[in-house]
Design a protein around this motif. Sequence first.
Motif, short mmCIF file in Angstrom:
data_model
loop_
_atom_site.label_atom_id
_atom_site.label_comp_id
_atom_site.label_asym_id
_atom_site.label_seq_id
_atom_site.Cartn_x
_atom_site.Cartn_y
_atom_site.Cartn_z
N PHE A 38 0.89 -1.11 -0.10
CA PHE A 38 -0.08 -0.22 0.13
C PHE A 38 0.77 1.13 -0.04
CE2 PHE A 38 -2.32 -3.34 1.97
CZ PHE A 38 -3.63 -3.19 1.43
N GLU A 39 0.38 2.17 -0.75
CA GLU A 39 1.11 3.52 -0.60
C GLU A 39 0.19 4.57 0.04
OE1 GLU A 39 3.36 5.86 -3.95
OE2 GLU A 39 1.48 6.19 -4.20
N LEU A 40 0.91 5.09 1.18
CA LEU A 40 0.53 6.12 2.23
C LEU A 40 0.65 7.55 1.47
CD1 LEU A 40 1.47 4.72 5.40
CD2 LEU A 40 -0.38 3.79 4.15
N VAL A 41 -0.33 8.30 1.19
CA VAL A 41 -0.10 9.54 0.37
C VAL A 41 -0.49 10.56 1.42
CG1 VAL A 41 -0.42 10.80 -1.55
CG2 VAL A 41 -0.28 8.59 -1.80
N MET A 42 0.20 11.36 1.70
CA MET A 42 -0.09 12.76 2.58
C MET A 42 0.22 14.10 1.76
SD MET A 42 2.00 11.26 5.85
CE MET A 42 2.93 10.16 4.82
N ALA A 106 2.98 20.58 -1.01
CA ALA A 106 3.86 19.50 -0.66
C ALA A 106 3.14 18.27 -0.74
CB ALA A 106 4.91 19.85 0.49
N GLN A 107 3.71 17.16 -1.22
CA GLN A 107 3.45 15.74 -1.06
C GLN A 107 4.47 14.70 -0.65
OE1 GLN A 107 2.29 13.30 -4.90
NE2 GLN A 107 0.39 13.64 -4.08
N PHE A 108 3.98 13.83 -0.03
CA PHE A 108 4.95 12.65 0.69
C PHE A 108 4.13 11.49 0.64
CE2 PHE A 108 5.14 16.86 3.18
CZ PHE A 108 6.75 16.98 3.00
N LYS A 109 5.09 10.59 0.17
CA LYS A 109 4.52 9.12 -0.38
C LYS A 109 5.55 7.91 0.46
CE LYS A 109 2.64 10.04 -4.60
NZ LYS A 109 2.59 9.92 -6.17
N GLN A 110 4.72 7.10 0.96
CA GLN A 110 5.58 6.05 1.56
C GLN A 110 4.80 4.72 1.32
OE1 GLN A 110 8.68 5.68 3.54
NE2 GLN A 110 8.19 3.74 2.78
N VAL A 111 5.50 3.73 0.82
CA VAL A 111 5.19 2.40 0.52
C VAL A 111 5.39 1.50 1.66
CG1 VAL A 111 5.11 0.34 -1.12
CG2 VAL A 111 5.39 2.61 -2.13
N ILE A 112 4.47 0.66 1.91
CA ILE A 112 4.47 -0.19 3.27
C ILE A 112 4.05 -1.51 2.34
CG2 ILE A 112 4.06 1.33 4.87
CD1 ILE A 112 1.31 0.12 5.13
N LYS A 113 4.73 -2.77 3.09
CA LYS A 113 4.37 -4.08 2.64
C LYS A 113 3.81 -4.77 4.01
CE LYS A 113 6.35 -8.30 0.65
NZ LYS A 113 5.31 -8.18 -0.35
#
Length: 684
Positions: A38-42, A106-113
């Motif tokens: 999943f990609e968490l988008v802020m 601004a945009q920040f993204k983090q992919v989690i498994k």
Amino acid sequence: MKKLLLSLVLLISFLGNSQILDPVKWKTKVVQKSDTEFELVMDATIDDEWHMYSQFTPDGGALPSVFEYKNTKGNYTLVGKTKESPYKKVFNDIFEVDEYYFAKTAQFKQVIKVTNPKLKEVKVYVEYQACKEQCIQQDKTFTFKLPEIKATEKGEEVIKEEPKEEIVPTEIASNDIDSTSIKTEKVTETKATTETNKTEVSNEPVEEEKKGLWSIFVLAFLGGFAALLTPCVFPMIPMTVSFFTKQSKTKAIGIRNAIIYGFSIIVIYLLLGILVSLIFGADALNALSTNVWFNIIFFVLLIVFAASFLGAFEIMLPNKWANKVDSQADRGGLLGIFFMALALAIVSFSCTGPIVGTLLVQAAAGGSQIGPIVGMFGFSLAIALPFALFAAFPGWMNSLPKSGGWLNTVKVSLGFLELALAFKFLSNADLVLQAHWLEREVFLAIWIVIFGAWAVYLFGKITLPHDSPLSHISVGRLFLALLVSIFTVYLIPGLWGAPLKLISGFPPPMTYSESPNGVGYKNQGIVGATATLPEHAHFSEHGIVAFHDYDKGLAYAKEVGKPVLLDFTGYACVNCRKMEQNVWSKPEILPLLKDEFVLISLYVDAKEELPKEEQYVSPETGKEIVTVGNKWSDFQITRYKNNAQPYYIILDDNGKDLTEQVGYTPDVEEYQAWLDKGLKAFKK
């Protein structure tokens, strides 16, 4: 009338300052990338004229954004680092460091498994600083609701539907709020939204980034010109010209071949720049400036380059490479000309290699992915132009100086510059580690010795391994020796606190030094120095006695019968430093702060952890108060309904407010009138 106007100004200031500021509004969403990823988008929307700062902004300036992913153990793993949208880069002359910041969006993204199929939510704690005329320290906790782990169409954005009353609005007003995405879209729509955000950021005129690339180009061009004047390259010019004049049947063919030769040189070095950019990528290049190991490796690399230029050894590519390339150059035609250019690059590597390496390191550390490409274009252009022009117009050769010992002087001079630059990278690593091994005074002392030794060498008092016997020095060498000597003398006052604006950004900032106010500062204008320092107090800016604890400062104020100047500030607050440097230092203000007030400076970004028994949950904001900075920030918000710094209040010795509060007040007369008003209220 004047007093009435002043009162109105202060009233407006009071009304404007008594508010909780929240200049950054957030939206969040979850994009399902695969069955378990999943990609968490802020997404952050930043109010006009406000800035928030990148994760990568260097230490010593504003506070970087920090993302802490909760409940990871046994539930999920992070795939790579948190990615962010493009930022702007600007030099802050108060902190003397570059700062990376976002404006508007601004945009920040983090992919989690996900490793736990039963995982329902992911909490992300975000801490950041936002600044305009004032700075605020903000933190928020986002809760991302995850759908059940099951196969879905890859790339679909999936959000578990929530009851309407739990839907989080676009703008988040509280300091600590759980938020989640509230709509389901296909990834094509999500990509379009993301691209729009990126376009908005990248289409703004990023002047500092353009200036940075121009600086890289100019420095690289000068580096190429310096390489041209080394013993490995300069003698190659007449050899190359001789080849083209003999091989070209007509002048037109000679000019054409010369242009192809110059173009081939540019292509070879451009390929090297492109290779560096592709290997590292944008994210890695952004991290270079603050990565300890990268900076230490660069330091060692530049020391090796410097030793080579100073004559300790030669850095050379294998001879068989040169032989193979040279045999290909004999073919003639366009391919032969290209291999001639490649042969030049290989044969001259012992002189050009350290310069090329340094330029690539500098360009890469700037964080721009096209920096190395721009740098190699500037360097190769400086190398290619003389070769092409002299090959096209061989008559110009008569104006060139003859080869001689001066070529090695150029090479050695580059060695001294490499040596000085190496310590900039060691300083970067030290700043990140906060080890305080290479503070400002030590850094400047090293530079003074290096440039002083260079000056002595240019005056002919030091001889290095490859130098020719010297019966006299040329006028040009004398002028360079004088210039280096002047620069060395210019550096010396920096040990006593001089700002050294010519090299701002190279040495560590004044705050990172043994004597932040300059060597011997405490003996200037402070009677008794440490003997008169009250218990629990410290010497602040300009020798002002200050307390960093409210209760202890208030107790001292009651003891001596003076009013309190309560100063809500921050270590990373630019306008706090401006007030201290430009307002507090004035002769009409400084005596008041030293003699008439007890200064209590409360740092809202202090990271020292409170003892366990002193930690609590704020009844006002619901936040956990864990650090000293949390405590003073909560005190400011709870008592004054304000979260911005700088923020000033005058209290009596019982802690009662005597005046309205003021924020950033750069007008000295206005600030003095406010202080005088507080003094009069106290004496009544």
